[in-house]
Design an enzyme around this catalytic site. Structure first.
Site, PDB file in Angstrom:
ATOM      1  CE1 TYR A  27      -5.324  29.219   3.555  1.00  0.00           C
ATOM      2  CE2 TYR A  27      -5.106  27.058   2.550  1.00  0.00           C
ATOM      3  CZ  TYR A  27      -5.842  27.963   3.288  1.00  0.00           C
ATOM      4  OH  TYR A  27      -7.065  27.607   3.763  1.00  0.00           O
ATOM      5  CE  LYS A  74       4.531  -3.326  -2.214  1.00  0.00           C
ATOM      6  NZ  LYS A  74       5.911  -3.845  -2.218  1.00  0.00           N
TER       7      LYS A  74
HETATM    8  C1  LIG Z   1       6.386  -4.064  -3.559  1.00  0.00           C
HETATM    9  C2  LIG Z   1       7.113  -5.303  -3.858  1.00  0.00           C
HETATM   10  C3  LIG Z   1       7.080  -5.870  -5.149  1.00  0.00           C
HETATM   11  C4  LIG Z   1       6.436  -5.183  -6.330  1.00  0.00           C
HETATM   12  O1  LIG Z   1       7.290  -4.201  -6.825  1.00  0.00           O
HETATM   13  P1  LIG Z   1       6.903  -3.297  -8.098  1.00  0.00           P
HETATM   14  O2  LIG Z   1       8.097  -2.459  -8.322  1.00  0.00           O
HETATM   15  O3  LIG Z   1       5.702  -2.499  -7.674  1.00  0.00           O
HETATM   16  O4  LIG Z   1       6.586  -4.215  -9.201  1.00  0.00           O
HETATM   17  C5  LIG Z   1       7.672  -7.107  -5.328  1.00  0.00           C
HETATM   18  N1  LIG Z   1       8.315  -7.736  -4.315  1.00  0.00           N
HETATM   19  C6  LIG Z   1       8.405  -7.197  -3.072  1.00  0.00           C
HETATM   20  C7  LIG Z   1       9.139  -7.922  -2.004  1.00  0.00           C
HETATM   21  C8  LIG Z   1       7.809  -5.961  -2.808  1.00  0.00           C
HETATM   22  O5  LIG Z   1       7.916  -5.423  -1.585  1.00  0.00           O
END
Ligand SMILES: *Cc1c(COP(=O)(O)O)cnc(C)c1O
Length: 383
Positions: free
Chosen positions: A268, A46
């Site tokens: 800034y 993702k």
């Molecule tokens: C993002 C996610 C993962 C992966 O988690 P990590 O901590 O990055 O390994 C696994 N399962 C679900 C449902 C997620 O949303």
């Protein structure tokens, strides 16, 4: 002249450079697969494969042997499907009304997380018997997405009696704080999931993210879902050395240097004041490239560092959109040159330490890596 055309010199550039090591990515997937034992190892891709780029990461993960991908959005699912005809693609963000045709067209597995989602998917499958099987997501504590565990028994009955209306592919849940060793919450979630899983004996199950793979070997079940650790993130909050190999490196060129006197301010809003004569370098990278505003040291807090010539150089004042000012007073002259590179992520500066000094987490650093960075993909050795 020996007849061999010279390699063209690299195009001079003022871009910051993101290097992505595909061999390290494959190595990390294989290490996780080895930890997962007999469970299959998927990859959570993702957010553009945690900022690395779906088109960059997926071919490497496929070549390592990965056949199960998890995305959040359709836009990601389509890009993954364009790269692989037969891998399985789970859509974690659940099932929205009237989106069935997208699942059918790209052969995506919906992850159903509520009774209305189940009812709507049943309706869709009634008209489209060729639809893919679905996953069920139970919420064991995040209170985010997922079915109530108390609905498990009824759904399992319907599944057994053939009245659920569609085939099941996977039963899953997700940890609240898997990175914390000895977590009581994680132990409770493991127990609740074990009960759920017993209701769906014939269906594969999945519980572990990156951290869970390391800390809950009793709960690997049939498929594990690592994300962060694949991309080099430290899967545990303990101070143990990170078992994963670094996958990315971020470097920015020095544009200018100057020396300021005691009492002068930097950046800034004048948030940092020199307490001694200070040599500054201005780097070609800013918050538009994903370095969070707030990463820097001010008069009231200590912030992050970059490495120049093997010396830690503090980030000073406010991070600008396109620029970052660092303290190079103690860096070797030879390394403090216009066009020379400072390292922002790499060597001792891990995505975890960079996230920490920015007041966030390494995950956030990864997914924020800017679109205009010059991305260089390397493929080192697979040892
Ligand atoms: C993002 C996610 C993962 C992966 O988690 P990590 O901590 O990055 O390994 C696994 N399962 C679900 C449902 C997620 O949303």
């Amino acid at each position: 002249m020996d007849g061999t055309p010279a390699e063209p010199a690299p195009c001079p550039s003022n871009d910051s450079l993101l290097t992505i090591d595909l061999a390290a990515l494959r190595h990390n997937w294989r290490l996780l697969a080895q930890k997962a034992g007999s469970a299959a190892t998927g990859a959570v891709v993702k957010a553009n494969a945690y900022g690395l780029g779906i088109e960059t990461a997926i071919p490497a993960l496929l070549s390592a042997g990965c056949r199960h991908f998890f995305v959040a959005h359709f836009s990601e699912a389509r890009r993954v499907r364009a790269l692989t005809k037969d891998a399985e693609i789970f859509v974690l963000n659940g099932f929205l009304p009237r989106t069935g045709p997208v699942y059918l067209e790209h052969r995506l597995t919906p992850v159903l997380g509520s009774l209305p989602e189940i009812a709507e998917w049943r309706g869709f499958v009634a008209d489209h018997p060729d639809a893919p099987p679905a996953a069920l997501h139970f919420d064991t504590g995040l209170n985010r997405l997922g079915l109530a565990p108390t609905d498990g028994a009824d759904i399992a009955d319907a599944h057994r009696q053939g009245t659920l209306g569609f085939p099941l592919r996977l039963v899953m849940s997700h940890f609240v704080e898997a990175e914390i060793e000895g977590s009581v919450t994680t132990a409770r979630q493991c127990g609740d999931f074990r009960i759920l899983r017993a209701l769906f004996k014939d269906i594969p199950a999945s519980l572990c993210n990156s951290s869970g793979i390391f800390l809950r070997p009793d709960s690997h079940y049939d498929l594990v879902r690592p994300g962060y650790a694949l991309y080099g993130g430290h899967p545990l909050w303990s101070s143990d050395a990170n078992p994963m190999r670094a996958v990315i490196r971020l470097e920015a060129p020095i544009l200018q240097t100057r020396i300021i006197g005691t009492g002068e301010t930097v950046g800034y809003g004048s948030f940092w004041t020199a307490k001694r004569p200070t040599r500054l370098a201005t780097l070609s990278l800013g918050y538009a490239d994903g370095l969070p505003r707030g990463s820097e040291s001010t008069d009231s807090k200590v912030g992050g560092h970059v490495m120049i010539g093997g010396v830690e150089c503090a980030m000073l004042g406010r991070v600008s959109m396109d620029l970052l000012i660092v303290d190079v007073t103690d860096a070797p002259d030879a390394a403090v040159q216009r066009g020379a590179f400072a390292t922002l992520i790499g060597d001792e500066l891990t995505i975890d330490t960079v996230g920490d000094s920015a007041g966030t987490i390494g995950y956030d650093i990864l997914v924020s890596l800017g679109a205009r960075l010059e991305r260089r993909v390397i493929d080192g050795s697979d040892d």
